[in-house]
Design a protein around this motif. Structure first.
Motif: not given
Ligand SMILES: [Mg+2]
Ligand SMILES: O=P(O)(O)OC[C@H]1O[C@H](OP(=O)(O)OP(=O)(O)O)[C@H](O)[C@@H]1O
Ligand SMILES: NC(=O)CC[C@H](N)C(=O)O
Length: 507
Positions: A300-302, A365-366
């Motif tokens: 999921i950028p960034d 995701d992070d």
């Molecule tokens: Mg994000």
């Protein structure tokens, strides 16, 4: 997690500070400000908005002088009115301007005390204005006509005794020099660098090392917890430890999400830490789900890109850019209201359908905080034709509010608060949800610098190391700063927008 910067140079520093603020823009999108000093005059420009919108050519021309400080703001206290954009200014003693990243946990008591005992007036609800006045009072009480480094460091030592919470600060003493200091727990980051020029060395302090390197300064080191650095207008630099029992507990969320990957914070390369997060997460999948049927890993950028890439490598699964980011939309998590955040996810990310059609995708995701991003993204992946949608978070579940400079004031707004992983998985509509374990996250960061013995992990474990964080404090914070509370104070903010009482602000 605002961004702070300060430069003492041999020529005008306006463009350098501007450039540094654009590099630190990811730390705050709400307001920006620069103040410069030429002889004994200050020049200020600050307002709501992104760096590129706040500073026009006419403002830049007026920001003259060889030293100055700057700030990009993501509000965590007070309002988001332009009256609370930073740097803040007090005229006595000497004229001091200050920019702050962090959050004071005893700001209210301090504000009361500043008024009653120190006879100082605070005109906003910002904790940073309180911090400035505490420092100004302490410096004034040294009673010197011309302050020397030791007077300034003594004042910082006194600030450490009165102020609680997290603070990385840069301040300018008109005509004398630039000061930076870090709270005794070292929660928020600040580092300094040097550039040698034919006229002598120039110095710069900044929240992240990436701001130094992009301006051609080399990173000397991070400030230690409790330490201060003072650079005179003539370019002489000295540092001193100003806290009685400092100990380093940097915010682990900097490594997860806040900082740019090309920064080095407290000796830890953020990029490498994120690679290791991906690796650990892949190991967890192999351990707990050896017969997984993931066809493709999609970031999921960034921010999650680095971890997702390494996760795919380790699992031996294809890595694909399934979502394309609109490069003109900023970070959604640090936007002020839930409505705006939700709308922005769809505006910001668009799927490439062929990467989803008929596939079992693992979205990485992070972190998952309010769940705004993953809710939308999982739906988008299904609409794009995915067969199964699995979701992995490179950070553990965010369960507790943050009180040190990240705007997560209300536990009930956090999707993982009081919920099990299965409940969250169902709520976000995923087929499977995998969170990083906290011990693994800590290990991925410590590996970068084993000398960092402990991190502030309060959003994951509810352990608050700095300040007296009681249940009463947390419920009062929630009442004041939750999304609902902020919504109802919008009108007041609009009024406050026209109430800057400060230096003449260039229009
Ligand atoms: Mg994000
Ligand atoms: O669960 P949530 O409340 O949605 O918060 C978590 C999300 O917000 C952040 O992205 P953001 O868009 O802010 O920035 P990025 O582009 O750097 O990933 C973070 O990277 C997650 O994607
Ligand atoms: N995110 C931050 O560091 C915020 C700094 C300060 N508390 C403010 O709200 O302006």
């Amino acid at each position: 997690m605002c961004g702070i910067v300060g430069i003492v140079g041999h020529s005008y520093v306006n463009q350098g500070i501007y450039d540094a603020l654009t590099v630190l823009q990811h730390r705050g999108q709400d307001a920006a400000g620069i103040v410069t000093c030429d002889g004994d005059r200050l020049y200020l420009r600050k307002d709501n908005g992104m760096v590129r919108d706040v500073f026009r050519t006419r403002h830049m021309r007026r920001l003259v002088g060889n030293m100055g400080i700057g700030h990009v703001r993501y509000p965590t206290a007070g309002s988001s009115s332009s009256a609370e954009a930073q740097p803040f200014y007090v005229n006595s003693p000497y004229g001091i301007t200050l920019a702050h990243n962090g959050n004071l946990t005893n700001a209210e008591e301090l504000a009361e005390h500043i008024f009653r005992a120190d006879l100082r007036h605070i005109n906003t609800t910002s904790d940073s204005e309180v911090l400035l006045n505490v420092f100004a009072h302490e410096l004034q009480s040294r009673g010197k006509l011309q302050p020397e480094a030791d007077d300034i460091f003594d004042a910082v030592a006194a600030v450490h005794k009165r102020v609680e919470g997290a603070y990385a600060v840069v301040a300018m003493i008109t005509g004398y020099g630039i000061l930076a200091f870090r709270d005794p727990h070292g929660i928020r980051p600040v580092c300094f660098g040097r550039k040698d020029t034919p006229q002598g060395p120039e110095y710069m302090v900044a929240s992240e090392s990436v701001a130094l390197s992009s301006l051609g300064f080399h990173l000397v080191r991070d400030l230690a917890p409790g330490e201060a650095i003072y650079i005179t207008a003539e370019g002489e630099m000295c540092t001193r430890q100003c806290a009685e029992s400092p100990s380093l507990h940097p915010c682990i969320f900097e490594q997860v999400y806040l900082a740019r990957p090309d920064s080095i914070i407290d000796g830890i390369s953020v990029y490498k830490a994120r690679l290791r997060m991906g690796e650990k997460l892949a190991e967890k999948v192999e351990r707990e789900w050896p017969d997984h049927d993931i066809d493709v890993v999609i970031p999921i950028p960034d921010t999650s890109r680095t971890s997702a890439l390494q996760m795919a490598n380790h699992l031996g699964v294809k890595f694909r850019e399934g979502f394309i980011k609109n490069r003109y939309i900023g970070r959604t998590f640090i936007m002020p209201g839930q409505h705006q955040r939700k709308k922005s996810v769809r505006q910001k990310l668009n799927p490439i359908e062929l990467e989803f059609q008929g596939k079992n995708v693992l979205l990485v995701d992070d972190s998952i905080v309010r769940g705004t991003t993953c809710n939308e993204i999982i739906q988008m992946a299904r609409e794009a034709g995915a067969r199964k949608v699995y979701f992995a978070s490179a950070a553990p579940a965010v369960k507790f509010p943050n009180v040190y400079g990240i705007d997560m004031p209300a536990a009930r707004e956090l999707i993982a608060h009081d919920r099990t992983t299965d409940e969250i998985c169902e709520l976000i509509g995923a087929d499977r949800l995998i969170y990083q374990d906290l011990a693994d996250l800590v290990e991925t960061c410590r590996e970068g610098n084993p000398a960092v013995e402990s991190f502030d992990c309060s959003v994951f474990n509810g352990e608050y190391l700095a300040g007296n964080i009681t249940l009463d404090y947390l419920s009062e914070l929630e009442a004041r700063r939750s999304d609902d509370a902020k919504g109802s104070s919008e009108k007041k903010q609009a009024l406050a927008d026209n109430e800057i009482i400060d230096l003449h602000n260039t229009n």
